[in-house]
Scaffold this motif. Structure first.
Motif, PDB file in Angstrom:
ATOM      1  N   GLN A  90       0.837  -1.201   0.000  1.00 56.50           N
ATOM      2  CA  GLN A  90       0.000   0.000   0.000  1.00 56.50           C
ATOM      3  C   GLN A  90       0.874   1.254   0.000  1.00 56.50           C
ATOM      4  N   PHE A  91       1.956   1.228   0.785  1.00 58.18           N
ATOM      5  CA  PHE A  91       2.879   2.355   0.826  1.00 58.18           C
ATOM      6  C   PHE A  91       3.531   2.570  -0.541  1.00 58.18           C
ATOM      7  N   ILE A  92       4.015   1.488  -1.146  1.00 54.34           N
ATOM      8  CA  ILE A  92       4.668   1.591  -2.464  1.00 54.34           C
ATOM      9  C   ILE A  92       3.672   2.094  -3.503  1.00 54.34           C
ATOM     10  N   GLY A  93       2.454   1.572  -3.483  1.00 50.71           N
ATOM     11  CA  GLY A  93       1.425   2.022  -4.423  1.00 50.71           C
ATOM     12  C   GLY A  93       1.078   3.483  -4.226  1.00 50.71           C
ATOM     13  N   GLY A  94       0.918   3.896  -2.973  1.00 57.03           N
ATOM     14  CA  GLY A  94       0.613   5.301  -2.689  1.00 57.03           C
ATOM     15  C   GLY A  94       1.741   6.223  -3.095  1.00 57.03           C
ATOM     16  N   LEU A  95       2.970   5.826  -2.788  1.00 59.10           N
ATOM     17  CA  LEU A  95       4.130   6.626  -3.186  1.00 59.10           C
ATOM     18  C   LEU A  95       4.213   6.740  -4.709  1.00 59.10           C
ATOM     19  N   SER A  96       3.949   5.654  -5.392  1.00 55.93           N
ATOM     20  CA  SER A  96       3.963   5.675  -6.861  1.00 55.93           C
ATOM     21  C   SER A  96       2.904   6.626  -7.403  1.00 55.93           C
ATOM     22  N   LEU A  97       1.720   6.609  -6.817  1.00 56.55           N
ATOM     23  CA  LEU A  97       0.664   7.518  -7.266  1.00 56.55           C
ATOM     24  C   LEU A  97       1.020   8.971  -7.003  1.00 56.55           C
ATOM     25  N   ILE A  98       1.651   9.243  -5.870  1.00 49.83           N
ATOM     26  CA  ILE A  98       2.087  10.610  -5.579  1.00 49.83           C
ATOM     27  C   ILE A  98       3.120  11.069  -6.606  1.00 49.83           C
ATOM     28  N   ILE A  99       4.062  10.202  -6.940  1.00 51.58           N
ATOM     29  CA  ILE A  99       5.076  10.543  -7.944  1.00 51.58           C
ATOM     30  C   ILE A  99       4.421  10.793  -9.301  1.00 51.58           C
ATOM     31  N   ILE A 100       3.443   9.977  -9.648  1.00 47.78           N
ATOM     32  CA  ILE A 100       2.737  10.161 -10.927  1.00 47.78           C
ATOM     33  C   ILE A 100       2.063  11.525 -10.964  1.00 47.78           C
ATOM     34  N   VAL A 101       1.338  11.866  -9.907  1.00 47.07           N
ATOM     35  CA  VAL A 101       0.632  13.153  -9.867  1.00 47.07           C
ATOM     36  C   VAL A 101       1.623  14.311  -9.893  1.00 47.07           C
ATOM     37  N   MET A 102       2.694  14.218  -9.099  1.00 46.53           N
ATOM     38  CA  MET A 102       3.678  15.304  -9.056  1.00 46.53           C
ATOM     39  C   MET A 102       4.368  15.492 -10.407  1.00 46.53           C
ATOM     40  N   MET A 103       4.750  14.386 -11.044  1.00 50.88           N
ATOM     41  CA  MET A 103       5.414  14.484 -12.348  1.00 50.88           C
ATOM     42  C   MET A 103       4.473  15.100 -13.386  1.00 50.88           C
ATOM     43  N   THR A 104       3.220  14.711 -13.347  1.00 49.73           N
ATOM     44  CA  THR A 104       2.250  15.264 -14.289  1.00 49.73           C
ATOM     45  C   THR A 104       2.050  16.752 -14.039  1.00 49.73           C
ATOM     46  N   MET A 105       1.940  17.135 -12.765  1.00 50.75           N
ATOM     47  CA  MET A 105       1.763  18.555 -12.448  1.00 50.75           C
ATOM     48  C   MET A 105       2.975  19.372 -12.892  1.00 50.75           C
ATOM     49  N   VAL A 106       4.168  18.905 -12.582  1.00 58.11           N
ATOM     50  CA  VAL A 106       5.386  19.631 -12.969  1.00 58.11           C
ATOM     51  C   VAL A 106       5.471  19.748 -14.490  1.00 58.11           C
ATOM     52  N   ASP A 107       5.139  18.674 -15.186  1.00 56.53           N
ATOM     53  CA  ASP A 107       5.186  18.700 -16.648  1.00 56.53           C
ATOM     54  C   ASP A 107       4.194  19.703 -17.220  1.00 56.53           C
ATOM     55  N   VAL A 108       2.973  19.701 -16.705  1.00 59.12           N
ATOM     56  CA  VAL A 108       1.948  20.626 -17.193  1.00 59.12           C
ATOM     57  C   VAL A 108       2.357  22.074 -16.917  1.00 59.12           C
ATOM     58  N   VAL A 109       2.830  22.337 -15.700  1.00 56.54           N
ATOM     59  CA  VAL A 109       3.227  23.703 -15.343  1.00 56.54           C
ATOM     60  C   VAL A 109       4.395  24.187 -16.202  1.00 56.54           C
ATOM     61  N   THR A 110       5.424  23.362 -16.354  1.00 56.96           N
ATOM     62  CA  THR A 110       6.577  23.806 -17.150  1.00 56.96           C
ATOM     63  C   THR A 110       6.220  23.987 -18.622  1.00 56.96           C
ATOM     64  N   ARG A 111       5.364  23.155 -19.135  1.00 54.12           N
ATOM     65  CA  ARG A 111       4.924  23.342 -20.532  1.00 54.12           C
ATOM     66  C   ARG A 111       4.103  24.624 -20.683  1.00 54.12           C
ATOM     67  N   TYR A 112       3.276  24.913 -19.684  1.00 55.82           N
ATOM     68  CA  TYR A 112       2.464  26.127 -19.734  1.00 55.82           C
ATOM     69  C   TYR A 112       3.350  27.368 -19.633  1.00 55.82           C
ATOM     70  N   ILE A 113       4.332  27.334 -18.740  1.00 57.72           N
ATOM     71  CA  ILE A 113       5.270  28.465 -18.639  1.00 57.72           C
ATOM     72  C   ILE A 113       6.059  28.612 -19.930  1.00 57.72           C
ATOM     73  N   PHE A 114       6.467  27.516 -20.526  1.00 57.96           N
ATOM     74  CA  PHE A 114       7.173  27.543 -21.808  1.00 57.96           C
ATOM     75  C   PHE A 114       6.312  28.208 -22.875  1.00 57.96           C
ATOM     76  N   LYS A 115       5.023  27.871 -22.870  1.00 52.23           N
ATOM     77  CA  LYS A 115       4.095  28.458 -23.845  1.00 52.23           C
ATOM     78  C   LYS A 115       3.879  29.944 -23.573  1.00 52.23           C
ATOM     79  N   LEU A 116       3.709  30.319 -22.316  1.00 44.28           N
ATOM     80  CA  LEU A 116       3.476  31.726 -21.959  1.00 44.28           C
ATOM     81  C   LEU A 116       4.670  32.619 -22.293  1.00 44.28           C
ATOM     82  N   THR A 117       5.863  32.093 -22.141  1.00 47.39           N
ATOM     83  CA  THR A 117       7.065  32.897 -22.389  1.00 47.39           C
ATOM     84  C   THR A 117       7.567  32.772 -23.818  1.00 47.39           C
ATOM     85  N   ASP A 118       6.770  32.176 -24.681  1.00 44.46           N
ATOM     86  CA  ASP A 118       7.136  31.960 -26.087  1.00 44.46           C
ATOM     87  C   ASP A 118       8.493  31.278 -26.243  1.00 44.46           C
ATOM     88  N   GLY A 119       8.780  30.366 -25.357  1.00 49.31           N
ATOM     89  CA  GLY A 119       9.986  29.564 -25.473  1.00 49.31           C
ATOM     90  C   GLY A 119      11.202  30.134 -24.775  1.00 49.31           C
TER      91      GLY A 119
END
Length: 175
Positions: free
Chosen positions: A16-45
């Motif tokens: 359960q701990f490993i599964g929960g930790l994996s889900l947290i990593i998935i959510v964090m990686m997705t959030m970081v990816d979305v935010v950095t892509r959005y900042i990249f788009k806002l700043t025109d690269g």
């Protein structure tokens, strides 16, 4: 039977701990990816930082999360169709559940062995991931360990059901 039950519960909590930790990593990686892509788009690269290999990281941690969840909740993994089981005596249902658990033991062992072999092949031949170029060996080995934990839990649950006749019955709990 108590030591086996405690071992099974310990493995369940670890998974359960490993599964929960994996889900947290998935959510964090997705959030970081979305935010950095959005900042990249806002700043025109002009802000050129993006996370490389996010899809790869998320997919491997999803594998870990699924294997860990299956190992953690193997005793609750059966879908019981009421039409086939409603008139069966509880003892027969128990034996069927124990047989299914033994089948999960066999499946877990096959998975563990195959993933172990893949890990050894990855180590021997230098197999790496496509985007990040990291070795596939640790990914295969973590998956093999989680599959082995599934097999161990399924075997313990099967033995427990055969000895006591008690099992998790979704029909009784309303789950």
């Amino acid at each position: 039977m108590t030591p086996l039950t405690k071992l099974s519960q310990g493995i369940s909590k670890f998974c359960q701990f490993i599964g929960g930790l994996s889900l947290i990593i998935i959510v964090m990686m997705t959030m970081v990816d979305v935010v950095t892509r959005y900042i990249f788009k806002l700043t025109d690269g002009s802000f050129g930082f993006t996370v490389k290999g996010t899809v790869e990281i998320v997919s491997y941690f999803m594998l870990f999360a699924l294997l860990a969840a299956f190992a953690a909740f193997v005793e609750r993994s059966q879908i019981i169709v009421d039409i086939f089981t409603q008139k069966m005596p509880q003892a027969i249902k128990g034996y069927l559940m124990a047989i299914f658990m033994f089948g999960f033991f066999a499946i877990g062992m096959v998975f563990a062995w195959g993933l172990y072999e893949s890990g050894m092949d990855a180590l021997e031949y230098g197999k790496v991931t496509q985007d990040l170029s990291i070795s596939m060996m640790p990914i295969y080995m973590v998956s093999a360990v989680l599959s082995l934990l599934l097999a161990v839990r399924a075997l313990i649950e099967s033995i427990t059901i055969f000895k006591t006749g008690e099992f998790f019955d979704a029909e009784e709990t309303g789950a």
